[in-house]
Structure formats: C-alpha cells, structure tokens
Design an enzyme around this catalytic site. Structure first.
Site, PDB file in Angstrom:
ATOM      1  N   GLU A  20      -2.573  13.271  -1.435  1.00  0.00           N
ATOM      2  CA  GLU A  20      -1.240  13.877  -1.317  1.00  0.00           C
ATOM      3  C   GLU A  20      -1.236  15.387  -1.572  1.00  0.00           C
ATOM      4  O   GLU A  20      -0.384  15.890  -2.297  1.00  0.00           O
ATOM      5  CB  GLU A  20      -0.284  13.204  -2.301  1.00  0.00           C
ATOM      6  CG  GLU A  20      -0.101  11.736  -2.026  1.00  0.00           C
ATOM      7  CD  GLU A  20       0.739  11.033  -3.090  1.00  0.00           C
ATOM      8  OE1 GLU A  20       1.499  10.138  -2.698  1.00  0.00           O
ATOM      9  OE2 GLU A  20       0.627  11.360  -4.267  1.00  0.00           O
TER      10      GLU A  20
HETATM   11  C1  TNX Z   1       1.049   7.611  -4.873  1.00  0.00           C
HETATM   12  S1  TNX Z   1      -1.529   6.502  -4.363  1.00  0.00           S
HETATM   13  C2  TNX Z   1       0.151   8.363  -5.607  1.00  0.00           C
HETATM   14  C3  TNX Z   1       0.432   8.619  -7.021  1.00  0.00           C
HETATM   15  C4  TNX Z   1       1.730   8.037  -7.461  1.00  0.00           C
HETATM   16  C5  TNX Z   1       1.913   6.686  -6.830  1.00  0.00           C
HETATM   17  C6  TNX Z   1       3.139   5.973  -7.273  1.00  0.00           C
HETATM   18  C7  TNX Z   1      -1.953   7.914  -4.628  1.00  0.00           C
HETATM   19  C8  TNX Z   1      -3.317   8.203  -4.301  1.00  0.00           C
HETATM   20  N1  TNX Z   1      -1.068   8.778  -5.127  1.00  0.00           N
HETATM   21  O1  TNX Z   1       0.400   9.999  -7.270  1.00  0.00           O
HETATM   22  O2  TNX Z   1       1.712   7.912  -8.839  1.00  0.00           O
HETATM   23  O3  TNX Z   1       1.972   6.845  -5.438  1.00  0.00           O
HETATM   24  O4  TNX Z   1       3.173   4.673  -6.779  1.00  0.00           O
END
Ligand code: TNX
Length: 536
Positions: free
Chosen positions: A351
């Site tokens: 992300e």
């Molecule tokens: C996605 S899954 C994220 C996290 C968040 C989560 C909450 C991923 C690699 N990153 O930063 O905590 O969703 O469900």
C-alpha cells in the site's frame, strides 16, 4: 411385533447407557485433535498416566528440554511429579519414552506417537517433530489437563498409532504490534496458543504509521518519539532489543520462527515524525482505505511529520532521492538482523500509494540488496512483485491475483494470506463488536473452507510455502480482544496448513472444534462462540 431394527436400536441404547463416564477411552481416531493428523490407527485399549509415570529421554539435551516442557504442562493439573530422566533403551511399564529416529517421510516436523497399554513412545527425526508430538499428547488427554490446578483423574488415553507430518512448511500468523502495542507477556501468550496448533511462524509487524515498536540503537528517536503513541492516542510502547531477544528465545523454545517486519517505503509515518530527513512527503489521509491522493505539500518534504493515531493507510513515504534514507534502512535491517536468528527479514512493501511507481521499484530493488547483504531472505507483501524479484525473494499474497501471478512468473515462492479468507482482523459477521470488514465478513466456516493450492487459479502447491493469518490491530487493544478475533479461526488455519486437503471436511471439523471448546475454556481463551459450531 418388534422389528429387527427396533431391537438393534434398543440394544444400542443399552450399550450407550451402560457406558459409564469412567469407562476407559479406547477410540484414538475419535479424539478431537487439531490439526487433524495424517493417520491414526486404533488398537482398542488405553494407557493411564499415574503418579509413578516418568518421562524418559534418549537423545540430546534439547530433547530433555522438550521432555521438561511436557512435564511442566502435565504436572499442575495431575499433581504428578513426572520427572524427566535420560535413559538408554526403552523404560519400564507406565512411562513415556521420547527419542529420535530417521524417517524421510516425516520430514523436518513430523513424528510418530505409539500409545500402548504399558508405554507411550514418541519418536521423530527432529526436535521440532517431537515438540509437535507433545501437542498431540496434550490434546488427547482430558481437557482439564489444561486447567493449571490439581484435578481429579484418572488420566487415561486411548491406545494406537499416530503418524503425522505437515502438508506445508510455513504455518503462521502475524501480529500487528504497531497499530496497538502488545506487551512481551501478550506476545508470549499468543506464541503459546499458536504452538498448541503446531504453527511454526510468528511474523511481527513492528512498525507502521502509528508506531515504531523496536529499539534501534543508531536511531533512538524512532522509539523515543515514534513509539510514543498508537491508534486512538494511547501511550504506545516498544520492545527494547533485550526484550525482542527474549521473545525470540521464547518462540524458539516452542519451535516458532520469528519473522520481523519493518514496513517500507510506505506505512512509515512513525519514522518520518522522528526524523524529518526521511520524509518524502505525505498525502492527505482521506476517509476510506487506501486513499489515492496527491502529495499534499512538496515543501513539507524533509520536515518531521506529526504523530498519527488514525487508521487510514497508504499516505506516507520515505524520501527516495536522499542517501540518508538508505543509510537508515541499512542500519535498521542490520540491527534487527543481528538480533534475529531466523533467516527472514520482511520489508513490508504494501500500500505505498504515496510513493511514485518508479520510486517504489527503486526502493524495493535497493532493499533487496540491503537484506541480502545482511544475510537474510527478503519477504515482502505482494506489491513487491512489480520490482526485480527472483527465487531468493518470498512474496506474501494478500489481495490481487495479478501480483501473485507476477511473483510466480519471477520464480518467487508465495505465502498465502488471502484477506477474504485468512485475515484474522476481519469481523465474523455484521454484529461482531471487533474487527474490520473491508475484505469480507469471515465466519468460522468460511475461514476453514478453502485450500491453499486452489485459492489463486493456476498457482498450485509447488509455488506455495504455506499459510499465514495476519492479525492487524486497528480495532483490538488487549489480549482478550486479540484472542476473540484469533479464536476459533486460528485452529482452522493451522489445519489448512498442516493436514492433507483430502483429509479435511467442514462437517467433520466443526464437531472436532466444538469438542475443543472445553479445552479452550480451560486455557482461558476468550474465543468467539460462533453459532456455526456445535459447542460442547
Ligand atoms: C491492509 S494487508 C493492510 C494493513 C491494514 C489491514 C487492515 C496489508 C498488507 N496492509 O495495513 O492494517 O489492511 O485489515
């Protein structure tokens, strides 16, 4: 006139009624073991643990520690001394015998447990296998064995032979100690619970926008400032290097490998607030997940950001054009790697919506060299497949098949963490008081009913290391809440990683899980009483 069926029915009723609870257990294959063993054969009798039972070890000191672990688990509820002694050859009647043997099929973690009327013999090619065998012994004993205070016996278990080994080598969970901090005691408790189900990996998410949770001696402000808060504005916290080493040693004694993660180049605000030089500019965190935006203020680059206590993702980034950024990453990877005996270092990589795509590739390629120079195997979330990865790198799938496919094209092996199936932070249903639901509501049946080798079309077992169930901590603040989200889904994930796919079936599993209810209660686990499970 009574029909034959009626007579048979009455006879069965009589048989059931005459089965007093004190009748010795003789049906080993009917025991509620999770994960389900590869094979169980009954021999129709029972073994009794008594005050005279000893634990006899033939092998190294490491085996003695494993025997002691078993003794420590069984002594409090039985009140028996269960001394651990070394021996050459098989002990007398009434004892437990633990030793090693070679057996290629059992691999690095399998074991054979032979329970006869006069002896329990546990044998495996490796200490890890013996440790898993001990979890099986615990699960076969009456559930009050987990009570921790003296209980009335008898302590009888059915006789037979269990041959057991895992389907996948990577069976783990991730704990996010960044969004909310969890103490060393909490981490150890979770490690204990995870090892009870034969999982072998604990991935620690040690940094994120909201907090930096591990002491880095060459960058002290990371914890002094960056560790000082958490989601909701509470006081946060961090592990000193000694405390981190303590968690690792604890995990090691339970045959669990700790995988440290420092999330880069996004999810990095706690570091940017501690050292302004690292700041590559942030975007405005909008309502809603992964909010694509524009760099808010180029002028804010290289200035420390504010601490952050919200739950938005994808809005912070390291500064690519400054060499100090790579000095920082190198120092962090070096210090943590030196404390970590396990072979892995997880660089996050998810992300990074505030990082330009070309900068993202530059970052991941350079992190790859840094991790390699520190003699660790790099792991990253699926987005790293966009960079120059190869068979030395492990990719953690969580959402998009296209990245899993790209990773496989580049010969990278996968850890499977599909968010719609394996995210422990997803709520059970719309009434759940904890958890998020951006990926799905995940009831206990949905969490169990899928296979690693068919989750992403075209990506089979040969590309997959195993399963990891992440527990992100935006909505949980203490160990009880942690347990409520992890249980009872976690035992199912353990089974998905361990047991052969052809041996698994929900209708049968839900009964085994229901029968483990009293056991989880004895262990003090704060589990969700799902209506899908026939709890005993
Ligand atoms: C996605 S899954 C994220 C996290 C968040 C989560 C909450 C991923 C690699 N990153 O930063 O905590 O969703 O469900």
């Amino acid at each position: 006139m009574w029909s034959r069926n009626t007579i048979a029915y009455v006879l069965i009723l009589f048989a059931i009624a005459s089965c007093k609870p004190s009748d010795p257990p003789t049906n080993l294959s009917g025991e509620n073991i999770i994960p389900k063993p590869v094979s169980v054969a009954n021999t129709g009798s029972s073994f009794e643990l008594t005050e005279d039972t000893g634990i006899y070890i033939e092998g190294s000191d490491e085996l003695t520690s494993i025997g002691q672990f078993l003794s420590d688990k069984l002594a409090p509820s039985t009140g028996f001394p269960l001394p651990v002694k070394s021996i050459k050859g098989i002990p007398d009647s009434g004892n437990i015998y633990i030793t090693t043997h070679t057996d290629d099929q059992l691999g690095a973690e399998g074991y054979v447990l032979i329970i006869a009327e006069d002896i329990i013999k546990l044998s495996a090619p490796s200490p890890a296998g013996l440790f898993h065998g001990i979890q099986t012994i615990r699960q076969i004993l009456p559930s009050k064995i987990e009570s921790g205070s003296i209980q009335k016996g008898p302590w009888k278990i059915p006789t037979g032979i269990i041959r057991d080994y895992p389907n996948y080598s990577w069976r783990g969970t991730m704990l996010d100690v960044a969004r909310h901090f969890f103490s060393i005691e909490d981490a150890k408790r979770y490690i204990d619970l995870v090892s009870y189900y034969k999982m072998n990996i604990m991935h620690l998410h040690l940094s994120d926008d909201q907090g930096w949770r591990i002491e880095i001696k060459s960058w002290p402000n990371l914890t002094a400032h960056g560790g000082s808060t958490q989601v909701g504005g509470g006081k946060g916290g961090f592990y000193t290097q000694e405390q981190y080493a303590d968690i690792i040693a604890y995990a090691q004694s339970r045959y669990i490998t700790i995988v440290p993660e420092i999330d880069l180049p996004g999810h990095i605000n706690s570091a940017l607030s501690s050292y302004g030089d690292l700041n590559g500019g942030t975007i405005v965190p909008e309502e809603g997940r992964v909010s694509p935006g524009t760099l808010q203020d180029i002028g804010s680059k290289s200035k420390p950001t504010e601490l952050y206590t919200g739950v938005e993702v994808g809005w912070s980034t390291l500064r690519v054009e400054k060499e100090v950024t790579f000095k920082f990453v190198d120092d962090v990877v070096r210090e943590i790697s030196a404390l970590t005996p396990g072979p892995y270092f997880h660089i996050g990589g998810d992300e990074a919506a505030a990082t330009k795509k070309k900068d993202y590739i530059t970052f991941i390629n350079r992190f790859k060299d840094i991790v390699k120079a520190n003699n660790k195997i790099m792991i990253g979330w699926e987005e790293i497949a966009q960079a120059d990865i190869n068979s030395d790198i492990i990719t953690q799938y969580w959402k998009l098949s296209k990245y899993a496919e790209l990773a496989v094209e580049k010969d990278s092996k996968l850890i499977m963490s599909p968010s719609r199936k394996a995210y422990l932070d997803m709520s059970y249903d719309s009434t759940s008081r904890l958890g998020l639901h951006w990926a799905a509501y995940i009831e206990v049946d949905s969490a169990y009913q899928w296979n690693l080798s068919t989750q992403v079309p075209g990506i089979g077992k040969e590309h997959i290391l195993g399963i990891e169930a992440p527990l992100w901590s935006e909505t949980i603040t203490n160990i009880d809440e942690l347990e409520y989200l992890a249980f009872p889904r976690l035992p199912g994930y353990a089974e998905i990683g361990w047991s052969p796919e052809t041996n698994r079936n929900w209708e049968e599993y839900k009964i085994r899980l229901g029968n483990q209810g009293p056991r989880m209660k004895e262990m003090g686990i704060d589990f969700y009483r799902s209506k899908k499970i026939p709890w005993r």
